[in-house]
Scaffold this active site. Structure first.
Site, PDB file in Angstrom:
ATOM      1  CE1 TYR A  90      -3.593  -2.357  -0.090  1.00 45.19           C
ATOM      2  CE2 TYR A  90      -4.101  -1.818   2.181  1.00 45.19           C
ATOM      3  CZ  TYR A  90      -4.400  -2.491   1.015  1.00 45.19           C
ATOM      4  OH  TYR A  90      -5.514  -3.303   0.955  1.00 45.19           O
ATOM      5  CB  THR A  91       0.945   4.480  -0.017  1.00 46.10           C
ATOM      6  OG1 THR A  91       1.073   3.929   1.302  1.00 46.10           O
ATOM      7  CG2 THR A  91      -0.464   4.978  -0.220  1.00 46.10           C
TER       8      THR A  91
END
Length: 355
Positions: free
Chosen positions: A62-63
């Site tokens: 994630y990110t």
């Protein structure tokens, strides 16, 4: 009956107790073109935890890893009181075939990386993130069990996988005495109800708590899309334009889904609530659901989402919402539920079910 974040629920067949709404940390970081920077992410985290929330959802990529790194900073002084869930299988390095997938090498390397970013020596809940169709289930389960025995992972779970594979894995884990799956994370909302065919009934039968992601249908149920978006080529030019363009490209903005959103808005107006709160409240109260994953970019959005815990839907309102997004269950479910099958199997007998 209204809920609160500190009204905890057991997660599947485990004894782990989690809040009825999980904090989604996919918005922690701006590397994907939307989301919250470090300061805003900290405010979201603090708001959730101060209200009694303890269930936090992230993933190894994630990110681009920022989500886990930020959570490592935020949880430094409260780690033991929180339930941290992360995931593996998505590619960590483009071009490296073994940096992703469900196999043992990917599993162990990903967990070690997540532990470093999160600044902890154990993960409360580890999901297989995406089914890869190549790794033998015995390899997955044995690897997960080894991590549980080592104490690096406490509980294991699965996401985005066929129901028959999940049930098969659970049976094998039980037969071999390996760590069982305790949660199933799936996309589930008023506009995405395919999980009702097999995934959710399977989870309830096999002891997995259902953790829905995208419970607002990519924002469609918040009312921010209109029929003008059906022919839009580009997203709006506001701060969330990248996310809006992404959702439009996914095809979630359809006439059917906007019609469902219209019913959500009607019910929200009757209750004096926002459409987002009504959409979340419906998911919160579905049988088998433990905790929907809810993200936000601002504290105001998070406050609004948490307000869903207080929404009480009448039976009539629930019925309207159910009917608006109802799907055909298909074979064999519709056939087995038909009047014909009832007549030929039970006739006029009265048999109590659901015990």
């Amino acid at each position: 009956m209204s809920l609160t974040l500190d009204t905890y629920r057991p997660l599947g067949r485990s004894g782990l107790r989690v809040s009825p709404m999980a904090l989604g940390a996919a918005t922690f970081g701006t590397e994907w073109g939307w989301g919250a920077g470090p300061d805003e992410s900290r405010k979201l985290f603090d708001l959730y935890v101060e209200r009694g929330g303890n269930f936090i959802d992230t993933a190894n990529t994630y990110t681009d890893g920022s989500s886990e790194r930020l959570l490592g900073e935020f949880t430094r002084d409260s780690r033991e009181s929180l339930v941290l869930a992360t995931k593996y299988t998505t590619l960590r390095r483009l071009g490296d075939p073994n940096s992703g997938g469900a196999h043992r090498k990917s599993l162990f390397a990903s967990v070690e990386s997540s532990l470093r970013r999160l600044g902890t020596d154990y993960i409360d809940l580890l999901y297989l993130h995406v089914w890869d169709f190549t790794t033998p289930v015995e390899e997955i389960l044995r690897g997960m069990d080894d991590l549980v025995r080592q104490g690096k992972v406490l509980h294991v779970a699965i996401s985005n996988a066929p129901a028959w594979q999940v049930s098969r894995m659970q049976a094998i884990a039980d037969l071999r005495g390996w760590a069982p799956l305790v949660a199933l994370e799936i996309e589930y909302s008023l506009i995405e109800r395919a999980g009702e065919r097999d995934l959710i009934p399977m989870a309830r039968e096999m002891g997995l708590g259902v953790v829905p992601y995208s419970p607002l249908g990519g924002g469609v149920l918040t009312g921010k899309y209109s029929r003008a978006d059906l022919t839009a080529q580009d997203g709006a030019s506001d701060e969330g334009s990248s996310r809006k363009s992404f959702n439009l490209a996914l095809g979630t903005v359809t006439e059917r889904n906007l019609a469902i959103a219209d019913v959500v808005k009607e019910v929200a107006a009757e209750l004096g609530r926002t459409p987002a709160q009504v959409g979340l409240a419906w998911t919160l109260r579905k049988p088998g659901v433990t905790a929907p994953v809810v993200g936000a970019r601002t504290p105001e959005q998070m406050e609004g989402n948490l307000g869903a815990l207080e929404v009480e839907l009448t039976a009539a309102q629930l019925g309207r919402l159910d009917e608006a997004g109802r799907i055909e269950l298909g074979f064999p479910h519709d056939m087995l539920a038909s009047d014909h099958i009832r007549r030929v199997t039970t006739g006029d007998l009265r048999i109590e079910t659901g015990r």
